[in-house]
Design an enzyme around this catalytic site. Structure first.
Site, mmCIF file in Angstrom:
data_model
loop_
_atom_site.group_PDB
_atom_site.id
_atom_site.type_symbol
_atom_site.label_atom_id
_atom_site.label_comp_id
_atom_site.label_asym_id
_atom_site.label_seq_id
_atom_site.Cartn_x
_atom_site.Cartn_y
_atom_site.Cartn_z
ATOM 1 N N ARG A 19 70.127 -19.504 76.040
ATOM 2 C CA ARG A 19 69.291 -19.626 77.248
ATOM 3 C C ARG A 19 68.817 -18.248 77.742
ATOM 4 O O ARG A 19 67.751 -18.133 78.325
ATOM 5 C CB ARG A 19 70.086 -20.299 78.369
ATOM 6 C CG ARG A 19 70.529 -21.698 78.053
ATOM 7 C CD ARG A 19 69.513 -22.687 78.563
ATOM 8 N NE ARG A 19 70.106 -24.001 78.644
ATOM 9 C CZ ARG A 19 69.861 -24.978 77.784
ATOM 10 N NH1 ARG A 19 69.017 -24.803 76.794
ATOM 11 N NH2 ARG A 19 70.445 -26.145 77.927
ATOM 12 N N TYR A 59 84.387 -6.453 70.958
ATOM 13 C CA TYR A 59 83.804 -6.287 72.287
ATOM 14 C C TYR A 59 83.892 -4.816 72.728
ATOM 15 O O TYR A 59 82.991 -4.291 73.381
ATOM 16 C CB TYR A 59 84.514 -7.183 73.310
ATOM 17 C CG TYR A 59 84.501 -8.661 72.965
ATOM 18 C CD1 TYR A 59 83.489 -9.226 72.185
ATOM 19 C CD2 TYR A 59 85.505 -9.512 73.408
ATOM 20 C CE1 TYR A 59 83.474 -10.576 71.874
ATOM 21 C CE2 TYR A 59 85.497 -10.865 73.112
ATOM 22 C CZ TYR A 59 84.491 -11.394 72.339
ATOM 23 O OH TYR A 59 84.485 -12.728 72.041
ATOM 24 N N LYS A 98 79.558 -18.329 85.012
ATOM 25 C CA LYS A 98 80.324 -19.066 86.015
ATOM 26 C C LYS A 98 81.464 -19.811 85.335
ATOM 27 O O LYS A 98 81.305 -20.142 84.151
ATOM 28 C CB LYS A 98 79.457 -20.045 86.802
ATOM 29 C CG LYS A 98 78.415 -20.847 86.028
ATOM 30 C CD LYS A 98 78.774 -21.713 84.874
ATOM 31 C CE LYS A 98 79.714 -22.853 85.058
ATOM 32 N NZ LYS A 98 79.865 -23.656 83.791
ATOM 33 N N ASP A 178 84.146 -26.343 85.134
ATOM 34 C CA ASP A 178 82.939 -26.237 84.320
ATOM 35 C C ASP A 178 81.682 -26.626 85.108
ATOM 36 O O ASP A 178 80.778 -25.799 85.264
ATOM 37 C CB ASP A 178 83.079 -27.126 83.077
ATOM 38 C CG ASP A 178 81.985 -26.831 82.068
ATOM 39 O OD1 ASP A 178 81.663 -25.642 81.883
ATOM 40 O OD2 ASP A 178 81.432 -27.782 81.487
#
Ligand code: NAP
Length: 344
Positions: A19, A59, A98, A178
């Site tokens: 997205r 990472y 989130k 979620d």
């Protein structure tokens, strides 16, 4: 930073990245420079398929890249705090998925990291960046539907992916964290207030996380909120607000994307110019108060991050705001576990 453009790195190869990637590509203020994965092969394959210049096999390697200004953190929920803090300590701004964290103590540590490193950490609750949320809050504040008595929200879908992180209680799984987190954030933002008492119940699966969650919240004004989140139900989204003078209805309260039309509908009483049977001369009228065509909540959050980092605009979702959301979610979870109301 390259000629005034923010250089972004994706922390993980999560599905939600899809997205953000087009939005970063289209924007004039940002550039997608790197992706990191726990696996070097995965990072390089991911980068090459999507033409991302750099693919890092850990990472930490991405955080060591001095050209990365800002990280999009799309790790499972239980890693949000730990890696946001590492990003901040490496001098990177963070757009963190989130829910921002799983405890208020985690949010406090993220805030301290943000302050000591002079970087922005913001929750990617994209619904909050979309004009619909701001216009709804303004309408509520202007009492366009009078005093709000009830807010209802539903966010459900069917999750059939064994091993998904959402089924793992140790990773911040469950439908409340979620998708219920949107409903909580929505009600708080609409009312510009914090709940004082919550009561909830849930249906749990074999893994111990809630598959369906029903939450109620009471706000200081007396407004009541009821929401239902689930990843074990037919996909459905909607929200409405019922006031003393009218009703607002949203067909796409949580996610606005290109190709869809969000409607914010207002129903209120209008004079019909003549006395009706019961003498009040009023009838209910519903209109599209605002419509949102082809809009993209993910673009809104990326633009907003850039405005804050490049031009000092105030963040839309402050860390104090995210902290209150985390506090409310934890109170709801506690209420469902213990079968009693919880005060905040
Ligand atoms: N805003 C929205 O619309 C939206 C929508 C969906 C999800 N989200 C949020 O985005 C985050 C990611 O969700 P997602 O569904 O996209 O996740 P996902 O596809 O399951 O990916 C999570 C990624 O995290 C990395 N990871 C690191 N440690 C892991 C571990 N122990 N187990 C599994 N993965 C691990 C993996 O990347 P590597 O293997 O590359 O290291 C993995 O690809 C969540 O916080 C979720 O709440 C937001």
């Amino acid at each position: 930073m390259k000629s005034g453009r923010l250089c972004w790195g994706l922390l993980s190869t999560a599905r939600i990245n899809e997205r953000l990637i087009p939005v970063l590509r289209e924007s004039g203020h940002s550039e997608l420079l790197a992706v990191a994965s726990r696996s070097r092969e995965a990072a390089q394959a991911y980068a090459s398929l999507r033409q991302i210049p750099r693919g890092y096999g850990s990472y930490d390697e991405l955080l060591a890249d001095p050209e990365i200004d800002i990280v999009y953190l799309s790790l499972p929920n239980h890693l949000h705090a730990e890696w946001s803090i590492k990003c901040a300590d490496a001098g990177k701004h963070v757009l963190c998925e989130k829910p921002l964290a799983l405890t208020v103590e985690e949010v406090d540590r993220m805030k301290a990291a943000s302050e000591r490193n002079h970087v922005l950490i913001q929750e990617a609750a994209m619904m909050r960046f979309h004009p619909q949320m701001r216009q709804l809050s303004e309408a509520v504040a202007q009492k366009i539907i009078g005093e709000v008595r009830l807010i209802r929200g539903i966010f459900t879908f069917t999750l059939r992916r064994p091993g998904d992180v959402r089924f793992d209680p140790d990773m911040g799984g469950g439908s409340l964290w979620d998708v219920g987190s949107y409903c909580v954030s929505f009600a708080r933002a609409a009312l510009q207030a914090e709940p004082v008492e919550v009561f909830a119940s849930q249906s749990t699966g074999n893994d111990g996380v809630d598959l369906s969650f029903s939450g109620q919240m009471r706000f200081p004004s007396g407004a009541l909120v009821h929401f239902f989140s689930s990843f074990d139900s037919f996909p459905h989204v909607e929200a409405d607000l019922l006031g003393t003078e009218g009703r607002l209805y949203l067909n796409l309260p949580w996610v606005n994307q290109p190709g869809k039309t969000g409607r914010l509908q207002l129903t209120c009483l209008r004079s019909q110019g003549e006395k009706s049977t019961f003498g009040d001369g009023l009838r209910q009228e519903t209109m599209d108060w605002k419509t949102y065509e082809d809009m993209n909540g993910y673009r809104d959050e990326v633009d907003s991050m850039a405005a804050s980092v490049l031009n000092g605009a105030a963040p839309v979702v402050s860390l104090a705001d995210s902290r209150n959301n985390v506090a409310a979610i934890n109170a709801l979870a506690q209420s469902a576990r213990e079968g009693r109301p919880v005060t905040l």
